[in-house]
Design a protein around this motif. Sequence first.
Motif, PDB file in Angstrom:
ATOM      1  N   ALA A   1      -8.324   8.616   2.117  1.00 46.76           N
ATOM      2  CA  ALA A   1      -8.693   9.590   1.088  1.00 46.76           C
ATOM      3  C   ALA A   1      -8.019   9.270  -0.237  1.00 46.76           C
ATOM      4  N   CYS A   2      -6.841   8.659  -0.165  1.00 47.16           N
ATOM      5  CA  CYS A   2      -6.132   8.259  -1.386  1.00 47.16           C
ATOM      6  C   CYS A   2      -5.088   7.217  -1.037  1.00 47.16           C
ATOM      7  N   MET A   3      -5.286   6.009  -1.472  1.00 47.58           N
ATOM      8  CA  MET A   3      -4.316   4.950  -1.218  1.00 47.58           C
ATOM      9  C   MET A   3      -4.297   3.982  -2.394  1.00 47.58           C
ATOM     10  N   LEU A   4      -3.090   3.692  -2.863  1.00 43.95           N
ATOM     11  CA  LEU A   4      -2.914   2.736  -3.951  1.00 43.95           C
ATOM     12  C   LEU A   4      -2.571   1.379  -3.344  1.00 43.95           C
ATOM     13  N   ILE A   5      -3.307   0.357  -3.747  1.00 41.35           N
ATOM     14  CA  ILE A   5      -3.187  -0.971  -3.133  1.00 41.35           C
ATOM     15  C   ILE A   5      -2.846  -2.007  -4.197  1.00 41.35           C
ATOM     16  N   ARG A   6      -1.902  -2.851  -3.877  1.00 38.82           N
ATOM     17  CA  ARG A   6      -1.591  -3.973  -4.757  1.00 38.82           C
ATOM     18  C   ARG A   6      -2.750  -4.971  -4.692  1.00 38.82           C
ATOM     19  N   ARG A   7      -3.238  -5.370  -5.824  1.00 39.68           N
ATOM     20  CA  ARG A   7      -4.428  -6.218  -5.858  1.00 39.68           C
ATOM     21  C   ARG A   7      -4.247  -7.512  -5.060  1.00 39.68           C
ATOM     22  N   GLU A   8      -3.060  -8.081  -5.125  1.00 40.97           N
ATOM     23  CA  GLU A   8      -2.830  -9.355  -4.437  1.00 40.97           C
ATOM     24  C   GLU A   8      -3.010  -9.225  -2.929  1.00 40.97           C
ATOM     25  N   VAL A   9      -2.784  -8.016  -2.400  1.00 38.30           N
ATOM     26  CA  VAL A   9      -2.992  -7.792  -0.967  1.00 38.30           C
ATOM     27  C   VAL A   9      -4.464  -7.983  -0.616  1.00 38.30           C
ATOM     28  N   ILE A  10      -5.329  -7.370  -1.411  1.00 38.55           N
ATOM     29  CA  ILE A  10      -6.774  -7.482  -1.158  1.00 38.55           C
ATOM     30  C   ILE A  10      -7.232  -8.920  -1.307  1.00 38.55           C
ATOM     31  N   GLU A  11      -6.677  -9.612  -2.307  1.00 40.74           N
ATOM     32  CA  GLU A  11      -7.061 -11.001  -2.515  1.00 40.74           C
ATOM     33  C   GLU A  11      -6.654 -11.883  -1.333  1.00 40.74           C
ATOM     34  N   LYS A  12      -5.563 -11.531  -0.672  1.00 40.58           N
ATOM     35  CA  LYS A  12      -5.083 -12.344   0.448  1.00 40.58           C
ATOM     36  C   LYS A  12      -5.766 -12.008   1.767  1.00 40.58           C
ATOM     37  N   ILE A  13      -6.000 -10.721   2.034  1.00 36.46           N
ATOM     38  CA  ILE A  13      -6.468 -10.333   3.371  1.00 36.46           C
ATOM     39  C   ILE A  13      -7.847  -9.679   3.366  1.00 36.46           C
ATOM     40  N   GLY A  14      -8.461  -9.533   2.183  1.00 33.29           N
ATOM     41  CA  GLY A  14      -9.720  -8.816   2.099  1.00 33.29           C
ATOM     42  C   GLY A  14      -9.477  -7.320   2.100  1.00 33.29           C
ATOM     43  N   LEU A  15     -10.555  -6.548   1.973  1.00 33.40           N
ATOM     44  CA  LEU A  15     -10.406  -5.094   1.991  1.00 33.40           C
ATOM     45  C   LEU A  15     -10.843  -4.585   3.359  1.00 33.40           C
ATOM     46  N   ILE A  34       0.863  -1.191   0.000  1.00 30.62           N
ATOM     47  CA  ILE A  34       0.000   0.000   0.000  1.00 30.62           C
ATOM     48  C   ILE A  34       0.894   1.233   0.000  1.00 30.62           C
ATOM     49  N   VAL A  35       0.512   2.238  -0.761  1.00 32.55           N
ATOM     50  CA  VAL A  35       1.261   3.495  -0.758  1.00 32.55           C
ATOM     51  C   VAL A  35       0.281   4.659  -0.847  1.00 32.55           C
ATOM     52  N   GLN A  36       0.580   5.735  -0.139  1.00 33.03           N
ATOM     53  CA  GLN A  36      -0.262   6.920  -0.188  1.00 33.03           C
ATOM     54  C   GLN A  36       0.572   8.129  -0.606  1.00 33.03           C
ATOM     55  N   PRO A  37      -0.080   9.127  -1.207  1.00 27.69           N
ATOM     56  CA  PRO A  37       0.627  10.351  -1.583  1.00 27.69           C
ATOM     57  C   PRO A  37       0.670  11.342  -0.424  1.00 27.69           C
ATOM     58  N   LYS A  38       1.300  12.457  -0.678  1.00 23.39           N
ATOM     59  CA  LYS A  38       1.192  13.600   0.218  1.00 23.39           C
ATOM     60  C   LYS A  38      -0.198  14.199   0.003  1.00 23.39           C
ATOM     61  N   ILE A  39      -0.965  14.342   1.084  1.00 26.44           N
ATOM     62  CA  ILE A  39      -2.332  14.858   0.987  1.00 26.44           C
ATOM     63  C   ILE A  39      -2.380  16.240   1.637  1.00 26.44           C
ATOM     64  N   VAL A  40      -2.733  17.236   0.832  1.00 28.37           N
ATOM     65  CA  VAL A  40      -2.718  18.628   1.267  1.00 28.37           C
ATOM     66  C   VAL A  40      -4.155  19.153   1.332  1.00 28.37           C
ATOM     67  N   PHE A  41      -4.460  19.869   2.414  1.00 28.35           N
ATOM     68  CA  PHE A  41      -5.783  20.484   2.505  1.00 28.35           C
ATOM     69  C   PHE A  41      -5.961  21.481   1.357  1.00 28.35           C
ATOM     70  N   GLN A  42      -7.064  21.352   0.645  1.00 28.66           N
ATOM     71  CA  GLN A  42      -7.292  22.199  -0.518  1.00 28.66           C
ATOM     72  C   GLN A  42      -7.444  23.676  -0.146  1.00 28.66           C
ATOM     73  N   ARG A  43      -8.086  23.943   0.973  1.00 28.33           N
ATOM     74  CA  ARG A  43      -8.365  25.337   1.337  1.00 28.33           C
ATOM     75  C   ARG A  43      -7.159  26.027   1.974  1.00 28.33           C
ATOM     76  N   THR A  44      -6.500  25.356   2.908  1.00 26.36           N
ATOM     77  CA  THR A  44      -5.420  25.998   3.664  1.00 26.36           C
ATOM     78  C   THR A  44      -4.041  25.763   3.060  1.00 26.36           C
ATOM     79  N   LYS A  45      -3.943  24.761   2.182  1.00 28.31           N
ATOM     80  CA  LYS A  45      -2.665  24.342   1.581  1.00 28.31           C
ATOM     81  C   LYS A  45      -1.675  23.840   2.628  1.00 28.31           C
ATOM     82  N   LYS A  46      -2.192  23.410   3.760  1.00 24.92           N
ATOM     83  CA  LYS A  46      -1.381  22.772   4.799  1.00 24.92           C
ATOM     84  C   LYS A  46      -1.488  21.255   4.654  1.00 24.92           C
ATOM     85  N   LEU A  47      -0.514  20.559   5.222  1.00 20.64           N
ATOM     86  CA  LEU A  47      -0.480  19.101   5.117  1.00 20.64           C
ATOM     87  C   LEU A  47      -1.599  18.476   5.948  1.00 20.64           C
ATOM     88  N   GLN A  48      -2.404  17.639   5.312  1.00 23.18           N
ATOM     89  CA  GLN A  48      -3.404  16.887   6.054  1.00 23.18           C
ATOM     90  C   GLN A  48      -2.847  15.535   6.470  1.00 23.18           C
TER      91      GLN A  48
END
Length: 337
Positions: free
Chosen positions: A165-179, A113-127
């Motif tokens: 809010a945003c996470m990229l998941i390897r499909r095989e992970v879901i197949e092994k452990i569920g979502l 699993i990997v996630q990006p940097k998520i920034v608040f749209q209004r304040t431009k601060k790191l969420q």
Amino acid sequence: MAPKVSIIILNYNGRKHTIDCLRSLEKVGYKNTEIILYDNGSSEDISEEIKRKFKKVRVIRRTTNIGFSGGNTDAYRYSHGKYVLLLNNDTTVTKDFLTALVNRMEKDPQIGIVQPKIVFQRTKKLQSGCVFFTSTGFLYYLGFGKDPGNKTYNIPMQVHSANGACMLIRREVIEKIGLFDKDFFLYFEETDFCHRALLAGYTVWYEPKATIYHIGSVDNSRYKYSLLVYYSFRNRLVSYIKNLGLASLFVVLPVHTLLCIGLIFAYLFSGKPESSLAVCKALMYNIQNIRHTLQKRAYVQKHLRRLADGEFLLRVTRFPRIEYYLRLFTGLERYID
């Protein structure tokens, strides 16, 4: 050829945000994607409008809201990609975010699993940057409310949990452990999922080369605050009982439970009786449903666990100062990491 990415977006009465999100996805440089818009029981049917404006988007519509956990889990059935991107509808993405996430995944098959940097749209601060485990059971949100340009938050790191809010998941992970655990409905579902992935031997990463912008709490604003408190406290306890090893559980559970009891009184004395009652109900739920939770635990420990806690947990744990826990409920942006 670049691996296919299935992008799943849930919509619940969020027409404007959903359209803005889809428009931003049209500008993404990574092209081998399929987009699944899952309408989670909205009162307003936007299916035809979406099909007209976004020809490549597949719309799945439900008549009832089955929550964030249930919606994403059901939507997954319609996906086909090697990777699955769960994306909130109140986000807008940058051109190269998906390329950066996939590149991180392709470098190491152990990354689940990997996630990006998520920034608040209004304040431009790191969420959301790096989320770590702590010995109290409360999570450590490194960088919340801070400057996203700070070099501290621009280093790839292994983390305990990605942000839903945003996470990229390897499909095989879901197949092994569920979502997601469908019993969760709201809150802590992504952390519970990431914990299970860690148990199964995968790693979870923060990739700051990828950036998205998030309005935040749009769907949750439709629920009473006390209900959000209830699910947050309830699900966190369920997750730890399910996933922690016995030695870790015997350390974390008593401390976390005592802190929850303390918060019952803190909420009460600060004029928030509904939140106080919500924490009480969360504790009672766990007592009343302990047999069901222990059944889940038996499955996780027997069929999913491949690593002992000592093999991964310390790597994704932080030990913040006491001030952090005070700021957690009064304003994390004032805490100095």
